[in-house]
Design a protein around this motif. Structure first.
Motif, PDB file in Angstrom:
ATOM      1  N   GLN A  89      41.249  14.402  31.942  1.00  0.00           N
ATOM      2  CA  GLN A  89      42.395  15.081  32.543  1.00  0.00           C
ATOM      3  C   GLN A  89      41.901  16.282  33.350  1.00  0.00           C
ATOM      4  O   GLN A  89      41.021  17.027  32.919  1.00  0.00           O
ATOM      5  N   GLU A  90      42.493  16.488  34.520  1.00  0.00           N
ATOM      6  CA  GLU A  90      42.160  17.639  35.358  1.00  0.00           C
ATOM      7  C   GLU A  90      42.756  18.898  34.742  1.00  0.00           C
ATOM      8  O   GLU A  90      43.947  18.963  34.450  1.00  0.00           O
ATOM      9  N   MET A  91      41.904  19.906  34.513  1.00  0.00           N
ATOM     10  CA  MET A  91      42.343  21.173  33.930  1.00  0.00           C
ATOM     11  C   MET A  91      42.057  22.294  34.924  1.00  0.00           C
ATOM     12  O   MET A  91      41.186  22.172  35.781  1.00  0.00           O
ATOM     13  N   GLU A  92      42.773  23.394  34.779  1.00  0.00           N
ATOM     14  CA  GLU A  92      42.591  24.534  35.655  1.00  0.00           C
ATOM     15  C   GLU A  92      42.526  25.802  34.808  1.00  0.00           C
ATOM     16  O   GLU A  92      43.433  26.085  34.034  1.00  0.00           O
ATOM     17  N   SER A  93      41.435  26.532  34.958  1.00  0.00           N
ATOM     18  CA  SER A  93      41.254  27.785  34.245  1.00  0.00           C
ATOM     19  C   SER A  93      41.310  28.929  35.245  1.00  0.00           C
ATOM     20  O   SER A  93      40.610  28.918  36.254  1.00  0.00           O
ATOM     21  N   ILE A  94      42.142  29.898  34.965  1.00  0.00           N
ATOM     22  CA  ILE A  94      42.256  31.090  35.795  1.00  0.00           C
ATOM     23  C   ILE A  94      41.369  32.153  35.150  1.00  0.00           C
ATOM     24  O   ILE A  94      41.588  32.524  33.992  1.00  0.00           O
ATOM     25  N   GLU A  95      40.381  32.627  35.880  1.00  0.00           N
ATOM     26  CA  GLU A  95      39.451  33.629  35.361  1.00  0.00           C
ATOM     27  C   GLU A  95      39.838  35.000  35.913  1.00  0.00           C
ATOM     28  O   GLU A  95      39.945  35.179  37.127  1.00  0.00           O
ATOM     29  N   ASN A  96      40.066  35.926  35.007  1.00  0.00           N
ATOM     30  CA  ASN A  96      40.458  37.282  35.367  1.00  0.00           C
ATOM     31  C   ASN A  96      39.356  38.262  35.016  1.00  0.00           C
ATOM     32  O   ASN A  96      38.457  37.949  34.229  1.00  0.00           O
ATOM     33  N   ILE A  97      39.467  39.463  35.559  1.00  0.00           N
ATOM     34  CA  ILE A  97      38.463  40.488  35.320  1.00  0.00           C
ATOM     35  C   ILE A  97      39.142  41.836  35.131  1.00  0.00           C
ATOM     36  O   ILE A  97      40.181  42.115  35.726  1.00  0.00           O
ATOM     37  N   LEU A  98      38.545  42.636  34.257  1.00  0.00           N
ATOM     38  CA  LEU A  98      39.005  44.006  34.032  1.00  0.00           C
ATOM     39  C   LEU A  98      37.788  44.902  34.229  1.00  0.00           C
ATOM     40  O   LEU A  98      36.770  44.729  33.555  1.00  0.00           O
ATOM     41  N   TRP A  99      37.877  45.828  35.164  1.00  0.00           N
ATOM     42  CA  TRP A  99      36.780  46.741  35.463  1.00  0.00           C
ATOM     43  C   TRP A  99      36.909  48.000  34.627  1.00  0.00           C
ATOM     44  O   TRP A  99      38.010  48.494  34.416  1.00  0.00           O
ATOM     45  N   ARG A 100      35.770  48.535  34.192  1.00  0.00           N
ATOM     46  CA  ARG A 100      35.760  49.825  33.502  1.00  0.00           C
ATOM     47  C   ARG A 100      36.185  50.900  34.490  1.00  0.00           C
ATOM     48  O   ARG A 100      35.757  50.898  35.641  1.00  0.00           O
ATOM     49  N   THR A 101      37.050  51.785  34.056  1.00  0.00           N
ATOM     50  CA  THR A 101      37.514  52.850  34.957  1.00  0.00           C
ATOM     51  C   THR A 101      36.867  54.175  34.614  1.00  0.00           C
ATOM     52  O   THR A 101      36.324  54.366  33.571  1.00  0.00           O
TER      53      THR A 101
END
Length: 98
Positions: free
Chosen positions: A86-98
């Protein structure tokens, strides 16, 4: 760290950590995950001295998407892959240190 994230130009030369989480249905929608993940984020940025944290979710997982947005994660990339035919989709997010 997913290879697609580790190879992304935005993170080259930076120190990053990958984060994933899950919670039993009984404990969902009570604020526990926000509190727990906030603590982990604080530890990773202060204790581990990471420049960024990567966290992803499968495209159909709207609660995880909402939590990551509430925590300040922003979109980095979309990865498509096959799982059990099955075709899957992963959304990759990022959080930068402030």
């Amino acid at each position: 760290m997913p290879e697609c994230v580790a190879n992304h130009e935005a993170v080259q030369g930076k120190i990053g950590k990958a984060l994933s989480f899950a919670i039993l249905p009984t404990f969902q929608r009570k604020g526990y995950m926000y509190e727990a993940v906030s603590g982990v984020i604080d530890h990773v940025f202060r204790g581990e001295k990471a420049d960024y944290i990567n966290c992803g979710y499968l495209s159909y997982n709207t609660p995880s998407k909402a939590l990551q947005e509430k925590l300040g994660f922003t979109y980095l990339l979309t990865e498509r892959f096959q799982f059990d035919g099955q075709e899957m989709e992963s959304i990759e997010n990022i959080l930068w240190r402030t």
